[in-house]
Write a protein that holds these residues in place. Structure first.
Motif, mmCIF file in Angstrom:
data_model
loop_
_atom_site.group_PDB
_atom_site.id
_atom_site.type_symbol
_atom_site.label_atom_id
_atom_site.label_comp_id
_atom_site.label_asym_id
_atom_site.label_seq_id
_atom_site.Cartn_x
_atom_site.Cartn_y
_atom_site.Cartn_z
ATOM 1 N N HIS A 1 -26.020 -41.658 39.013
ATOM 2 C CA HIS A 1 -26.250 -43.072 39.282
ATOM 3 C C HIS A 1 -27.718 -43.377 39.038
ATOM 4 C CE1 HIS A 1 -25.449 -46.887 41.319
ATOM 5 N NE2 HIS A 1 -26.571 -46.728 41.956
ATOM 6 N N ARG A 2 -27.972 -44.507 38.416
ATOM 7 C CA ARG A 2 -29.351 -44.888 38.106
ATOM 8 C C ARG A 2 -30.053 -45.374 39.388
ATOM 9 N NH1 ARG A 2 -33.338 -44.598 34.266
ATOM 10 N NH2 ARG A 2 -34.762 -46.345 34.528
ATOM 11 N N VAL A 3 -31.224 -44.844 39.671
ATOM 12 C CA VAL A 3 -32.000 -45.245 40.840
ATOM 13 C C VAL A 3 -33.390 -45.664 40.377
ATOM 14 C CG1 VAL A 3 -33.031 -44.464 43.021
ATOM 15 C CG2 VAL A 3 -30.756 -43.654 42.369
ATOM 16 N N THR A 4 -33.811 -46.856 40.790
ATOM 17 C CA THR A 4 -35.144 -47.344 40.439
ATOM 18 C C THR A 4 -35.942 -47.545 41.724
ATOM 19 O OG1 THR A 4 -34.130 -48.526 38.610
ATOM 20 C CG2 THR A 4 -36.401 -49.100 39.124
ATOM 21 N N VAL A 5 -37.114 -46.973 41.772
ATOM 22 C CA VAL A 5 -37.946 -47.114 42.969
ATOM 23 C C VAL A 5 -39.388 -47.384 42.564
ATOM 24 C CG1 VAL A 5 -36.639 -45.670 44.582
ATOM 25 C CG2 VAL A 5 -38.203 -44.582 42.985
ATOM 26 N N THR A 6 -40.142 -47.936 43.502
ATOM 27 C CA THR A 6 -41.575 -48.055 43.291
ATOM 28 C C THR A 6 -42.233 -46.953 44.103
ATOM 29 O OG1 THR A 6 -41.324 -50.432 43.080
ATOM 30 C CG2 THR A 6 -43.555 -49.621 43.462
ATOM 31 N N VAL A 7 -42.937 -46.054 43.436
ATOM 32 C CA VAL A 7 -43.618 -44.981 44.158
ATOM 33 C C VAL A 7 -45.116 -45.151 43.955
ATOM 34 C CG1 VAL A 7 -43.802 -42.498 44.524
ATOM 35 C CG2 VAL A 7 -41.671 -43.449 43.643
ATOM 36 N N ASN A 8 -45.819 -45.311 45.061
ATOM 37 C CA ASN A 8 -47.272 -45.503 45.023
ATOM 38 C C ASN A 8 -47.650 -46.633 44.062
ATOM 39 O OD1 ASN A 8 -47.422 -43.274 46.763
ATOM 40 N ND2 ASN A 8 -47.426 -41.865 45.023
ATOM 41 N N GLY A 9 -46.862 -47.709 44.103
ATOM 42 C CA GLY A 9 -47.177 -48.892 43.326
ATOM 43 C C GLY A 9 -46.673 -48.876 41.892
ATOM 44 N N THR B 1 -46.112 -41.653 48.723
ATOM 45 C CA THR B 1 -46.210 -40.194 48.864
ATOM 46 C C THR B 1 -47.676 -39.808 48.874
ATOM 47 O OG1 THR B 1 -46.273 -39.706 46.499
ATOM 48 C CG2 THR B 1 -44.087 -39.950 47.492
ATOM 49 N N VAL B 2 -47.923 -38.526 49.080
ATOM 50 C CA VAL B 2 -49.311 -38.063 49.177
ATOM 51 C C VAL B 2 -50.093 -38.366 47.898
ATOM 52 C CG1 VAL B 2 -48.867 -35.701 48.359
ATOM 53 C CG2 VAL B 2 -50.719 -36.127 50.006
ATOM 54 N N GLU B 3 -49.393 -38.426 46.760
ATOM 55 C CA GLU B 3 -50.106 -38.688 45.503
ATOM 56 C C GLU B 3 -50.772 -40.061 45.504
ATOM 57 O OE1 GLU B 3 -46.933 -37.458 45.505
ATOM 58 O OE2 GLU B 3 -46.638 -36.013 43.869
ATOM 59 N N GLY B 4 -50.321 -40.947 46.390
ATOM 60 C CA GLY B 4 -50.845 -42.306 46.385
ATOM 61 C C GLY B 4 -52.006 -42.525 47.338
ATOM 62 N N LEU B 5 -52.392 -41.501 48.089
ATOM 63 C CA LEU B 5 -53.413 -41.725 49.124
ATOM 64 C C LEU B 5 -54.818 -41.849 48.555
ATOM 65 C CD1 LEU B 5 -52.182 -39.428 52.043
ATOM 66 C CD2 LEU B 5 -51.866 -41.894 51.763
ATOM 67 N N ALA B 6 -55.145 -41.002 47.596
ATOM 68 C CA ALA B 6 -56.487 -41.064 47.005
ATOM 69 C C ALA B 6 -56.509 -42.191 45.983
ATOM 70 C CB ALA B 6 -56.823 -39.741 46.334
ATOM 71 N N GLU B 7 -57.527 -43.055 46.077
ATOM 72 C CA GLU B 7 -57.607 -44.162 45.121
ATOM 73 C C GLU B 7 -58.777 -43.947 44.177
ATOM 74 O OE1 GLU B 7 -57.292 -48.213 46.608
ATOM 75 O OE2 GLU B 7 -55.801 -47.478 48.041
ATOM 76 N N GLY B 8 -58.493 -44.116 42.898
ATOM 77 C CA GLY B 8 -59.554 -43.980 41.896
ATOM 78 C C GLY B 8 -60.262 -42.645 41.967
ATOM 79 N N GLY B 9 -59.511 -41.610 42.283
ATOM 80 C CA GLY B 9 -60.099 -40.277 42.276
ATOM 81 C C GLY B 9 -60.870 -39.911 43.532
ATOM 82 N N LEU C 1 -58.828 -40.552 55.667
ATOM 83 C CA LEU C 1 -58.091 -39.536 56.426
ATOM 84 C C LEU C 1 -58.138 -38.190 55.706
ATOM 85 C CD1 LEU C 1 -56.302 -39.147 58.982
ATOM 86 C CD2 LEU C 1 -54.335 -39.483 57.481
ATOM 87 N N GLN C 2 -57.957 -38.235 54.393
ATOM 88 C CA GLN C 2 -58.030 -36.975 53.639
ATOM 89 C C GLN C 2 -59.418 -36.348 53.757
ATOM 90 O OE1 GLN C 2 -56.603 -38.846 49.972
ATOM 91 N NE2 GLN C 2 -55.002 -37.290 49.834
ATOM 92 N N GLU C 3 -60.456 -37.195 53.672
ATOM 93 C CA GLU C 3 -61.838 -36.702 53.837
ATOM 94 C C GLU C 3 -61.996 -36.043 55.201
ATOM 95 O OE1 GLU C 3 -64.372 -36.212 52.172
ATOM 96 O OE2 GLU C 3 -64.207 -37.440 50.360
ATOM 97 N N ALA C 4 -61.450 -36.693 56.221
ATOM 98 C CA ALA C 4 -61.579 -36.155 57.582
ATOM 99 C C ALA C 4 -60.836 -34.825 57.696
ATOM 100 C CB ALA C 4 -61.053 -37.163 58.605
ATOM 101 N N PHE C 5 -59.690 -34.722 57.025
ATOM 102 C CA PHE C 5 -58.962 -33.440 57.037
ATOM 103 C C PHE C 5 -59.838 -32.342 56.427
ATOM 104 C CE2 PHE C 5 -54.239 -33.315 58.010
ATOM 105 C CZ PHE C 5 -54.276 -34.407 58.855
#
Ligand code: FES
Ligand code: FES
Lengths: 162, 290
Positions: free
Chosen positions: A10-18, A82-90, A95-99
């Motif tokens: 079945h075809r599934v279309t989603v928006t992932v990280n925009g 998803t986690v791939e969307g947390l960092a913006e523009g590299g 939160l990631q910095e704090a980790f």
């Protein structure tokens, strides 16, 4: 009413990280497997596949949830983070910095899910107590860190005491 | 750990859902939040021919007061129930139990009705419903019926629901003045299955005597059970009475034994947690409506 016979794709279309993504899934395909195997987004990890470990946690339509307990065919049209969307523009999110600063990860297997949970948690509860942070983390299993660095990192970025 | 093949059916309305339940009967599993059904499918402990996704049925998601009863739709998410001022005010026992249900991430999706339908003997929501004397509404095509919670739970994962029936709502008696309640549990870690859970409710009359008292037990037997504490009606609402009532409940319980805990440990938990919960319920009954 939608009906998908066993064995058919079945075809599934989603928006992932925009970004819009499309792929095919069987009725029984877990969202975690759809993200990894069909969309090749390997940032989301899979540990237990029964809702216990939290490694697979993603954000669906604003809420952090288990992707191993959702079928891909259920999320057609949804907004997924998803986690791939947390960092913006590299550059890492605060939160990631704090980790990184607080050594909140070692092997990193659990980290993708925890970052997604903690991000939504802080959106709904921007100034949590340490107990609230620990309660939220109870939905994740980390085999390496002992959680202390995560608690400090989350409180740090929330502006609480660390 | 992947589900066996099944037909996925998405119901957009209640009628469609009931239609599908009629078509598949015992070969169907209704899918709400999926926090219990998902693991059952992934571990292949459940192998239904059809999974009927009822999530789009918006009419099943509400929370509404109906006289002395608060009705929660089967699809009401645990996170929404936890945030509901109406539930906090009218069914404080449920509000106190919900933080023990799974985790933030599972409450974001898990539903009240799904937990009741799954009927895990250690689950908090079924226990709260039994302790308050609530009811379960089930529907099949052309017929709805209401089942007392105490009659609904038959045993481990077993309920009085017929295969073609769908749980559509839960009915919670609303708290009244002079009534107090309290919830507590012990688990191996926060959010894990309860080794023992207790739900106390009491009504205290103006001169400090108990006009009603009950203690519900979860994780102890094969379903949530109510200890018979009728012998304590008329007793003073004191710590001694709480301890005596919990001791009686512990003596009369028939606890299960599993790798997590012995029967003796579970009995001891009923004694200790039960006494604490009853005492808190007595205090709250005297203070404000609960
Ligand atoms: S893989 Fe989903 S919770 Fe463990
Ligand atoms: S960092 Fe290794 S499991 Fe958490």
């Amino acid at each position: 009413m939608l009906r998908i016979k066993p064995g058919t794709r079945h075809r599934v279309t989603v928006t992932v990280n925009g970004r819009r993504h499309g792929g095919f899934a069987e009725a029984r395909t877990l969202l975690s497997d759809f993200l990894r195997h069909e969309l090749k987004l390997f940032g989301t990890h899979v540990g237990c596949e029964h809702g216990v470990c939290g490694a697979c946690t993603v954000n669906i339509d604003g809420r952090a949830v288990r992707s191993c307990l959702r079928f891909a065919v259920q999320v057609d049209g949804a907004e997924i983070g998803t986690v791939e969307g947390l960092a913006e523009g590299g550059s890492l999110s605060p939160l990631q910095e704090a980790f990184r600063r607080h050594h909140a990860l070692q092997c990193g297997f659990c980290t993708a899910g925890i970052l997604i949970s903690a991000t939504q948690f802080l959106e709904t509860n921007p100034d949590p107590t340490e107990d609230e942070v620990r309660d939220m983390l109870s939905g994740h299993i980390c085999r390496c860190t002992g959680y202390e660095g995560m608690v400090r990192a989350i409180l740090d970025v929330a502006g609480g005491s660390s | 750990m992947k589900p066996a093949p099944f037909e996925y059916c998405r119901a957009d309305t209640l009628d469609e859902a009931l239609e599908l339940m009629a078509e598949f009967g015992s070969d169907a599993s209704a899918l709400a939040g999926g926090m219990s059904l998902g693991p059952m499918l992934n571990m292949r402990l459940a192998r239904p021919a059809a999974v009927i996704d009822i999530n789009p049925v918006e009419s099943l998601a509400g929370i509404a007061a109906d006289g002395g009863v608060l009705e929660t739709g089967a699809l009401c998410r645990q996170v929404d129930a936890l945030a509901s001022p109406l539930i906090a005010e009218s069914v404080p026992l449920l509000a106190e139990a919900l933080p023990f249900v799974g985790h933030f991430q599972t409450r974001n999706r898990g539903t009240l009705g799904g937990s009741v339908c799954h009927a895990d003997p250690s689950a908090e929501i079924p226990l709260a419903l039994v302790a308050l004397g609530g009811e379960v509404v089930v529907q099949r095509k052309g017929r709805a019926r209401t089942i007392a919670a105490d009659d609904f739970f038959d045993g481990i994962f077993a309920t009085a629901r017929e295969p073609d029936e769908l749980v559509t709502a839960l009915r919670w008696p609303r708290a009244t003045a002079g009534t107090g309640c309290a919830f507590d549990e012990i688990a191996q870690r926060q959010g894990d299955f309860a080794i023992a859970a207790v739900a106390a409710a009491a009504t205290v009359d103006p001169d400090g005597g108990l006009s009603a008292v009950s203690l519900g037990l979860g994780g102890i037997e094969d379903r949530p059970v109510l200890a018979d504490l009728s012998g304590f009606v008329g007793a003073p609402a004191t710590a001694e009475t709480a301890a005596g009532a919990a001791a009686l409940a512990a003596d009369r319980a028939d606890p299960i034994e599993d790798p997590k805990a012995s029967a003796a440990y579970r009995r001891q938990l009923v004694r200790v947690l039960g006494a604490r919960a009853l005492e808190r319920a007595f205090d709250r009954a005297g203070a404000a409506p609960c």
